[in-house]
Scaffold this motif. Structure first.
Motif, PDB file in Angstrom:
ATOM      1  N   LEU A 130       0.849  -1.176   0.000  1.00 20.18           N
ATOM      2  CA  LEU A 130       0.000   0.000   0.000  1.00 20.18           C
ATOM      3  C   LEU A 130       0.890   1.232   0.000  1.00 20.18           C
ATOM      4  CD1 LEU A 130      -2.817   1.289   0.214  1.00 20.18           C
ATOM      5  CD2 LEU A 130      -2.538   1.215   2.702  1.00 20.18           C
ATOM      6  N   VAL A 131       0.591   2.163  -0.895  1.00 25.13           N
ATOM      7  CA  VAL A 131       1.338   3.403  -1.004  1.00 25.13           C
ATOM      8  C   VAL A 131       0.364   4.545  -0.719  1.00 25.13           C
ATOM      9  CG1 VAL A 131       2.703   4.868  -2.518  1.00 25.13           C
ATOM     10  CG2 VAL A 131       2.852   2.373  -2.733  1.00 25.13           C
ATOM     11  N   ALA A 132       0.647   5.313   0.346  1.00 25.89           N
ATOM     12  CA  ALA A 132      -0.248   6.409   0.728  1.00 25.89           C
ATOM     13  C   ALA A 132       0.532   7.710   0.796  1.00 25.89           C
ATOM     14  CB  ALA A 132      -0.877   6.107   2.088  1.00 25.89           C
ATOM     15  N   ASP A 133      -0.008   8.727   0.158  1.00 23.97           N
ATOM     16  CA  ASP A 133       0.553  10.071   0.198  1.00 23.97           C
ATOM     17  C   ASP A 133      -0.472  10.940   0.910  1.00 23.97           C
ATOM     18  OD1 ASP A 133       1.306  12.712  -0.299  1.00 23.97           O
ATOM     19  OD2 ASP A 133       2.071  12.248  -2.308  1.00 23.97           O
ATOM     20  N   ARG A 134      -0.293  11.114   2.212  1.00 25.78           N
ATOM     21  CA  ARG A 134      -1.262  11.863   3.019  1.00 25.78           C
ATOM     22  C   ARG A 134      -1.377  13.316   2.573  1.00 25.78           C
ATOM     23  NH1 ARG A 134      -3.009   9.170   7.615  1.00 25.78           N
ATOM     24  NH2 ARG A 134      -1.782   7.329   8.141  1.00 25.78           N
ATOM     25  N   ASP A 135      -0.272  13.924   2.153  1.00 27.15           N
ATOM     26  CA  ASP A 135      -0.315  15.330   1.744  1.00 27.15           C
ATOM     27  C   ASP A 135      -1.225  15.542   0.529  1.00 27.15           C
ATOM     28  OD1 ASP A 135       1.415  15.995   3.799  1.00 27.15           O
ATOM     29  OD2 ASP A 135       3.206  15.856   2.520  1.00 27.15           O
ATOM     30  N   ARG A 136      -1.203  14.605  -0.394  1.00 27.45           N
ATOM     31  CA  ARG A 136      -2.030  14.716  -1.597  1.00 27.45           C
ATOM     32  C   ARG A 136      -3.387  14.035  -1.433  1.00 27.45           C
ATOM     33  NH1 ARG A 136       1.585  12.397  -6.247  1.00 27.45           N
ATOM     34  NH2 ARG A 136      -0.452  11.537  -6.617  1.00 27.45           N
ATOM     35  N   GLY A 137      -3.558  13.288  -0.338  1.00 25.20           N
ATOM     36  CA  GLY A 137      -4.802  12.536  -0.162  1.00 25.20           C
ATOM     37  C   GLY A 137      -4.938  11.435  -1.198  1.00 25.20           C
ATOM     38  N   TYR A 138      -3.835  10.778  -1.479  1.00 29.71           N
ATOM     39  CA  TYR A 138      -3.779   9.790  -2.549  1.00 29.71           C
ATOM     40  C   TYR A 138      -3.251   8.483  -1.998  1.00 29.71           C
ATOM     41  CZ  TYR A 138      -2.010   7.478  -6.761  1.00 29.71           C
ATOM     42  OH  TYR A 138      -1.745   6.579  -7.750  1.00 29.71           O
ATOM     43  N   CYS A 139      -3.853   7.378  -2.429  1.00 30.94           N
ATOM     44  CA  CYS A 139      -3.268   6.078  -2.112  1.00 30.94           C
ATOM     45  C   CYS A 139      -3.496   5.135  -3.284  1.00 30.94           C
ATOM     46  CB  CYS A 139      -3.824   5.502  -0.813  1.00 30.94           C
ATOM     47  SG  CYS A 139      -5.565   5.122  -0.859  1.00 30.94           S
ATOM     48  N   THR A 140      -2.625   4.165  -3.372  1.00 32.29           N
ATOM     49  CA  THR A 140      -2.701   3.155  -4.419  1.00 32.29           C
ATOM     50  C   THR A 140      -2.083   1.871  -3.875  1.00 32.29           C
ATOM     51  OG1 THR A 140      -2.312   2.705  -6.772  1.00 32.29           O
ATOM     52  CG2 THR A 140      -0.484   3.708  -5.528  1.00 32.29           C
ATOM     53  N   MET A 141      -2.202   0.826  -4.639  1.00 35.01           N
ATOM     54  CA  MET A 141      -1.641  -0.456  -4.241  1.00 35.01           C
ATOM     55  C   MET A 141      -0.695  -0.943  -5.329  1.00 35.01           C
ATOM     56  SD  MET A 141      -1.656  -2.942  -1.945  1.00 35.01           S
ATOM     57  CE  MET A 141      -3.158  -2.926  -0.993  1.00 35.01           C
ATOM     58  N   TYR A 142       0.517  -1.313  -4.921  1.00 32.25           N
ATOM     59  CA  TYR A 142       1.425  -2.003  -5.831  1.00 32.25           C
ATOM     60  C   TYR A 142       1.072  -3.487  -5.795  1.00 32.25           C
ATOM     61  CZ  TYR A 142       4.464   2.153  -5.966  1.00 32.25           C
ATOM     62  OH  TYR A 142       4.983   3.410  -6.138  1.00 32.25           O
ATOM     63  N   TYR A 143       1.254  -4.166  -6.915  1.00 34.43           N
ATOM     64  CA  TYR A 143       0.899  -5.576  -7.004  1.00 34.43           C
ATOM     65  C   TYR A 143       1.496  -6.166  -8.276  1.00 34.43           C
ATOM     66  CZ  TYR A 143      -2.156  -3.952 -10.647  1.00 34.43           C
ATOM     67  OH  TYR A 143      -2.615  -3.377 -11.798  1.00 34.43           O
ATOM     68  N   ALA A 144       1.440  -7.477  -8.353  1.00 39.22           N
ATOM     69  CA  ALA A 144       1.711  -8.212  -9.581  1.00 39.22           C
ATOM     70  C   ALA A 144       0.724  -9.375  -9.592  1.00 39.22           C
ATOM     71  CB  ALA A 144       3.149  -8.720  -9.626  1.00 39.22           C
ATOM     72  N   SER A 145       0.095  -9.631 -10.729  1.00 43.81           N
ATOM     73  CA  SER A 145      -0.914 -10.683 -10.772  1.00 43.81           C
ATOM     74  C   SER A 145      -0.935 -11.368 -12.128  1.00 43.81           C
ATOM     75  CB  SER A 145      -2.305 -10.117 -10.462  1.00 43.81           C
ATOM     76  OG  SER A 145      -2.716  -9.226 -11.478  1.00 43.81           O
ATOM     77  N   VAL A 146      -1.456 -12.588 -12.115  1.00 41.54           N
ATOM     78  CA  VAL A 146      -1.740 -13.319 -13.345  1.00 41.54           C
ATOM     79  C   VAL A 146      -3.158 -13.850 -13.257  1.00 41.54           C
ATOM     80  CG1 VAL A 146       0.662 -13.986 -13.819  1.00 41.54           C
ATOM     81  CG2 VAL A 146      -0.807 -15.522 -12.522  1.00 41.54           C
TER      82      VAL A 146
END
Length: 159
Positions: A82-98
């Motif tokens: 989980l990647v969260a940038d509190r200053d920008r109010g942004y979060c995303t998830m890193y992953y790899a999938s098949v």
């Protein structure tokens, strides 16, 4: 795939994701709803196709769906962060999938079952030379899934 920059097609990349995943979720046509089955598979690349191996007890609901020649879909994923940038109010998830589809076949020959179980053991990096008890073979059902289609996708830090 909507975001082509995340698509993975090289067999080595797909295999790396599959080896990093500690489980797969299989999907079957079920009644009254799709049937999902989490498994701990072994995986190998034969040079032209991926093979998943799985095992289980001799009885269970899954065998209503997991039959010789059954079409199956599967999903495997790894490398979550989980990647969260509190200053920008942004979060995303890193992953790899098949995600893929294949055909399931039960392995009935003792030698084929033994080899498949060893692939599963090796997939989990148990200490080299680990030998399972061969008395388990008669009370274990073993299947292989011959992968017919597969796609990969990853989102991670920019290098």
């Amino acid at each position: 795939m909507r975001k082509k920059d995340r698509e993975l097609t090289a067999p080595a990349d797909l295999l790396a994701i599959m080896q990093a995943a500690d489980r797969a979720v299989l999907a079957f046509n079920g009644d009254p709803a799709p049937y999902l089955l989490p498994v701990n598979p072994g995986v190998e690349w034969t040079g032209d196709r991926f093979i998943l191996y799985l095992h289980g007890a001799t009885e269970g609901t899954k065998y209503r769906y997991l039959v010789d020649g059954a079409p199956v879909s599967f999903e495997m994923d790894a490398h979550h962060a989980l990647v969260a940038d509190r200053d920008r109010g942004y979060c995303t998830m890193y992953y790899a999938s098949v995600i893929g589809q294949g055909i399931a076949y039960e392995l009935l020959d003792a030698e084929a079952k033994a080899r498949a179980l060893q692939v599963i053991i090796d997939s989990y990096h148990i200490d080299e030379g680990f030998a399972y008890n061969p008395a388990a073979l008669p009370r274990t059902r073993v299947f292989k899934i011959e992968v017919r289609a597969i796609t990969g996708k990853a989102k991670g830090p920019k290098v």
